[in-house]
Design a protein around this motif. Structure first.
Motif, PDB file in Angstrom:
ATOM      1  N   UNK A 188      99.655 -27.587  20.677  1.00 14.35           N
ATOM      2  CA  UNK A 188     100.597 -26.599  21.197  1.00 14.35           C
ATOM      3  C   UNK A 188      99.968 -25.222  21.045  1.00 14.35           C
ATOM      4  N   UNK A 189     100.113 -24.403  22.083  1.00 16.57           N
ATOM      5  CA  UNK A 189      99.693 -23.004  22.021  1.00 16.57           C
ATOM      6  C   UNK A 189     100.948 -22.137  22.124  1.00 16.57           C
ATOM      7  N   UNK A 190     101.087 -21.177  21.240  1.00 14.28           N
ATOM      8  CA  UNK A 190     102.262 -20.313  21.192  1.00 14.28           C
ATOM      9  C   UNK A 190     101.856 -18.856  21.358  1.00 14.28           C
ATOM     10  N   UNK A 191     102.639 -18.106  22.118  1.00 12.17           N
ATOM     11  CA  UNK A 191     102.379 -16.670  22.206  1.00 12.17           C
ATOM     12  C   UNK A 191     102.973 -15.926  21.018  1.00 12.17           C
ATOM     13  N   UNK A 192     103.924 -16.530  20.332  1.00 16.17           N
ATOM     14  CA  UNK A 192     104.428 -16.080  19.028  1.00 16.17           C
ATOM     15  C   UNK A 192     104.710 -17.340  18.224  1.00 16.17           C
ATOM     16  N   UNK A 193     104.658 -17.217  16.922  1.00 15.73           N
ATOM     17  CA  UNK A 193     104.888 -18.392  16.092  1.00 15.73           C
ATOM     18  C   UNK A 193     106.336 -18.868  16.209  1.00 15.73           C
ATOM     19  N   UNK A 194     106.523 -20.182  16.109  1.00 15.47           N
ATOM     20  CA  UNK A 194     107.846 -20.787  15.999  1.00 15.47           C
ATOM     21  C   UNK A 194     107.878 -21.514  14.664  1.00 15.47           C
ATOM     22  N   UNK A 195     108.351 -20.862  13.606  1.00 12.82           N
ATOM     23  CA  UNK A 195     108.382 -21.526  12.298  1.00 12.82           C
ATOM     24  C   UNK A 195     109.181 -22.829  12.366  1.00 12.82           C
ATOM     25  N   UNK A 196     108.632 -23.863  11.761  1.00 17.60           N
ATOM     26  CA  UNK A 196     109.313 -25.153  11.720  1.00 17.60           C
ATOM     27  C   UNK A 196     108.890 -26.114  12.801  1.00 17.60           C
ATOM     28  N   UNK A 197     108.125 -25.680  13.789  1.00 16.41           N
ATOM     29  CA  UNK A 197     107.757 -26.566  14.899  1.00 16.41           C
ATOM     30  C   UNK A 197     106.697 -27.583  14.501  1.00 16.41           C
ATOM     31  N   UNK A 198     105.793 -27.209  13.603  1.00 18.83           N
ATOM     32  CA  UNK A 198     104.650 -28.074  13.299  1.00 18.83           C
ATOM     33  C   UNK A 198     105.078 -29.441  12.773  1.00 18.83           C
ATOM     34  N   UNK A 199     106.136 -29.488  11.971  1.00 18.29           N
ATOM     35  CA  UNK A 199     106.529 -30.764  11.376  1.00 18.29           C
ATOM     36  C   UNK A 199     107.036 -31.769  12.415  1.00 18.29           C
ATOM     37  N   UNK A 200     108.020 -31.427  13.260  1.00 21.95           N
ATOM     38  CA  UNK A 200     108.441 -32.420  14.261  1.00 21.95           C
ATOM     39  C   UNK A 200     107.357 -32.745  15.279  1.00 21.95           C
ATOM     40  N   UNK A 201     106.505 -31.791  15.586  1.00 18.68           N
ATOM     41  CA  UNK A 201     105.397 -32.055  16.496  1.00 18.68           C
ATOM     42  C   UNK A 201     104.482 -33.127  15.916  1.00 18.68           C
ATOM     43  N   UNK A 202     104.081 -32.960  14.669  1.00 20.09           N
ATOM     44  CA  UNK A 202     103.176 -33.928  14.038  1.00 20.09           C
ATOM     45  C   UNK A 202     103.848 -35.283  13.877  1.00 20.09           C
TER      46      UNK A 202
ATOM     47  N   UNK B  76     111.261  -9.570  27.480  1.00 21.68           N
ATOM     48  CA  UNK B  76     112.682  -9.832  27.238  1.00 21.68           C
ATOM     49  C   UNK B  76     112.915 -10.393  25.836  1.00 21.68           C
ATOM     50  N   UNK B  77     111.928 -10.222  24.971  1.00 27.83           N
ATOM     51  CA  UNK B  77     112.058 -10.701  23.598  1.00 27.83           C
ATOM     52  C   UNK B  77     111.763 -12.170  23.437  1.00 27.83           C
ATOM     53  N   UNK B  78     111.267 -12.828  24.495  1.00 27.53           N
ATOM     54  CA  UNK B  78     110.994 -14.254  24.428  1.00 27.53           C
ATOM     55  C   UNK B  78     109.556 -14.572  24.069  1.00 27.53           C
ATOM     56  N   UNK B  79     109.219 -15.823  24.160  1.00 26.14           N
ATOM     57  CA  UNK B  79     107.866 -16.291  23.882  1.00 26.14           C
ATOM     58  C   UNK B  79     107.597 -17.512  24.744  1.00 26.14           C
ATOM     59  N   UNK B  80     106.344 -17.941  24.758  1.00 22.16           N
ATOM     60  CA  UNK B  80     105.950 -19.115  25.537  1.00 22.16           C
ATOM     61  C   UNK B  80     105.269 -20.132  24.637  1.00 22.16           C
ATOM     62  N   UNK B  81     105.626 -21.396  24.854  1.00 22.63           N
ATOM     63  CA  UNK B  81     104.952 -22.527  24.219  1.00 22.63           C
ATOM     64  C   UNK B  81     104.269 -23.347  25.303  1.00 22.63           C
ATOM     65  N   UNK B  82     102.999 -23.625  25.105  1.00 20.64           N
ATOM     66  CA  UNK B  82     102.218 -24.468  26.014  1.00 20.64           C
ATOM     67  C   UNK B  82     102.030 -25.808  25.313  1.00 20.64           C
ATOM     68  N   UNK B  83     102.602 -26.869  25.873  1.00 21.00           N
ATOM     69  CA  UNK B  83     102.584 -28.176  25.220  1.00 21.00           C
ATOM     70  C   UNK B  83     101.600 -29.082  25.948  1.00 21.00           C
ATOM     71  N   UNK B  84     100.533 -29.434  25.261  1.00 17.57           N
ATOM     72  CA  UNK B  84      99.459 -30.244  25.829  1.00 17.57           C
ATOM     73  C   UNK B  84      99.568 -31.684  25.331  1.00 17.57           C
ATOM     74  N   UNK B  85      99.373 -32.633  26.241  1.00 13.07           N
ATOM     75  CA  UNK B  85      99.418 -34.046  25.873  1.00 13.07           C
ATOM     76  C   UNK B  85      98.301 -34.763  26.630  1.00 13.07           C
ATOM     77  N   UNK B  86      97.625 -35.742  25.998  1.00  7.99           N
ATOM     78  CA  UNK B  86      96.507 -36.405  26.669  1.00  7.99           C
ATOM     79  C   UNK B  86      96.948 -37.598  27.506  1.00  7.99           C
TER      80      UNK B  86
END
Length: 416
Positions: A174-188, A245-255
Motif C-alpha cells: 500500500x502507498x499512502x499520501x498520508x499515514x493511516x494509523x492502524x491500517x498495517x495490521x488488518x492489511x498484513x 480538501x483535507x483528504x488523502x489517497x491510498x494506492x492498494x497494490x495486489x499481485x
C-alpha cells in the motif's frame, strides 16, 4: 505456472452493466452517471452509493494492465449496498474505469501464463496515464480523463481516495499520501490469510518511510526522489488532489502471480554489486529491443499509435534508471528490495518488447519472430526466477477489498 484462472477479468462494458444493475436495484441509494469522456469519446462512469457528505472515492482502471481493480470495485459496491454499516455516515463513489481507451487495448481477460499476459499487454506512455499525467504535463495539456477525475474529486471532496492498482508478479503493498494509523495490521492479516506475500521493500516506494510491513507513506513534495531520472513523480499525480480538501489517497497494490521472494527482510550480502548487475542487464535487454525497433522503424507507416508511443516511452526510461541504480540509494538494501528492483528491471524491456511485438505483428514485419523469441524467453525466465504462483482472482479481489474497507474505517476514525 498455473492453469487458467477460475474467473476472468471483466471488460469495461461488463463493469458498467453490473453497476447499472446495482443502481436500478436501489435507485433510492445509487446513482450511475457519466462524468466525462476519454480522448476517443468513451464515457467515464461514476457510481455513487449513499448520501453522506463524508465520502470515499474508489478509482479503478487507472492502469490498463492492472485489471483486478474492476472486479474489486464491483465487489466493494455490492458490499456497501447490502451492508448498512459500511455506508453509515459515509457515501461511496466508484469511478468504474479511469482509462477506458487503455482498457480497450490491454487484451488479456484470462491469462494462463505471464507470456499470455504480455502478448496482450498495453500500458500507456506516462503523459497519457490519467493519474500520472499531471507529473509530466502542464495543466493546459492534461488529457480529458485526468480532468474528469479531478472534477470528481472536487465534487465529492473525499476524506479518502483509494486507487486500485496491481502488479503482474510479486506481492501486495500500500502507498499512502498520508499515514493511516492502524491500517498495517488488518492489511498484513488479510494477506497472510489469503496466501499473498507482502512486498516489504517495493521499488515503487524506494526510500519512503513505512508505517508497517508493506505500508509505505510518500515523502512530502519537495523531498528528494529515490530515482531522480524518473519523470513521473507520484507527488505530482492526482493522488495529491484530495489533499486540498483535507483528504488523502491510498494506492492498494495486489499481485496476479505471487512470489515469496519479495518479503525477505534480511540484508543483502553484496547490494552494490547486485544493483550494478541489474543496471547492466536492464541496459543490455533494452538494447535488444531498441535494435529491433531501429531495424523495423523505417518500414512502419504513419504516425506512432499508442502501442508504439508506449514502447518508446518505456525504452527512454532505461538509461537514467540504470544510472540511478548505479548510485548509492537512500534505502535499506534488503533481499526484498534487490528482488523488487530485479523484477522492475525485467518488466521495462519486456513490456516495451511486448507492445512493439503487437505493432510488428499487425504490420506483418519480418522482425516480429525475433521479438516473439525475446518476449517468450523473458516471460518464462521472469516466472521461473521468482517462482511465480497464480493468486486466484477471488483472493486478489478479497484482499484488495478488505484493505480498502480497513483504510476507510481507520481514515474515518482519524478525521472524527
Amino acid at each position: 505456472m498455473s492453469h487458467l484462472p477460475e474467473l476472468r477479468y471483466p471488460s469495461v462494458a461488463e463493469i458498467v452493466s453490473s453497476a447499472s444493475a446495482l443502481a436500478a436495484h436501489r435507485p433510492d441509494l445509487c446513482v450511475l452517471r457519466e462524468v466525462g469522456a476519454s480522448r476517443a469519446g468513451r464515457p467515464l462512469h461514476l457510481l455513487s452509493v449513499g448520501h453522506s457528505r463524508h465520502a470515499v472515492l474508489v478509482v479503478a482502471g487507472a492502469h490498463a494492465n492492472e485489471p483486478t481493480g474492476g472486479s474489486t470495485l464491483l465487489s466493494l459496491a455490492e458490499r456497501v449496498l447490502y451492508r448498512r454499516e459500511l455506508r453509515r455516515d459515509t457515501s461511496w463513489h466508484f469511478l468504474l474505469c479511469a482509462d477506458p481507451d487503455g482498457a480497450s487495448l490491454h487484451a488479456t481477460p484470462a491469462p494462463r501464463t505471464l507470456l499470455d499476459y504480455h502478448l496482450g499487454f498495453f500500458r500507456p506512455a506516462g503523459p497519457e496515464q490519467p493519474e500520472w499525467s499531471p507529473s509530466v504535463l502542464p495543466p493546459d495539456r492534461l488529457p480529458p480523463e485526468t480532468r474528469a477525475l479531478t472534477r470528481v474529486i472536487d465534487e465529492v471532496r473525499p476524506y479518502l481516495q483509494v486507487t486500485l492498482h496491481g502488479t503482474d508478479l510479486g506481492g501486495s503493498w500500500v502507498q499512502l499520501t498520508k499515514d493511516i494509523p492502524g491500517l498495517a495490521e488488518p492489511f498484513a492479516k488479510s494477506a497472510a490469510e489469503l496466501r499473498i506475500p507482502v512486498e516489504t521493500a517495493a521499488s515503487d516506494a524506494a526510500g519512503w518511510p513505512a508505517s508497517g510491513p508493506g505500508v509505505h507513506v510518500m515523502p512530502a513534495p519537495g523531498s528528494d526522489a529515490a530515482y531522480p531520472s524518473m519523470p513521473d513523480d507520484a507527488r505530482h499525480s492526482t493522488w495529491y488532489h484530495a489533499h486540498r480538501y483535507g483528504g488523502l489517497t491510498a494506492v492498494v497494490e495486489v499481485p496476479m502471480w505471487a512470489s515469496d521472494l519479495v518479503d525477505d527482510p534480511a540484508p543483502h550480502p553484496a547490494p552494490a554489486a547486485a544493483m550494478r548487475r541489474l543496471a547492466d542487464r536492464l541496459v543490455a535487454d533494452a538494447g535488444q529491443v531498441e535494435a529491433v525497433l531501429e531495424r523495423a522503424l523505417p518500414r512502419l507507416r504513419g504516425p506512432d499509435g499508442p502501442l508504439l508511443r508506449a514502447s518508446k516511452w518505456a525504452l527512454a526510461l532505461v538509461p537514467g534508471l540504470a544510472a540511478d541504480w548505479s548510485q548509492p540509494l537512500p534505502v535499506d538494501t534488503t533481499m526484498a528490495y534487490v528482488g523488487s528492483v530485479d523484477a522492475f528491471g525485467r518488466r521495462i524491456p519486456l513490456r516495451a518488447a511486448s507492445m512493439l511485438l503487437r505493432v510488428l505483428r499487425e504490420a506483418g514485419d519480418r522482425e516480429a519472430p525475433r521479438l516473439e523469441e525475446l518476449v517468450a524467453g523473458w516471460s518464462d525466465s521472469f516466472a521461473e526466477r521468482f517462482r511465480a504462483r497464480w493468486v486466484p482472482l477471488e483472493n486478489q479481489v478479497e484482499h484488495q477489498a478488505r484493505t480498502v474497507m480497513a483504510a476507510a474505517r481507520h481514515a474515518r476514525d482519524g478525521t472524527v
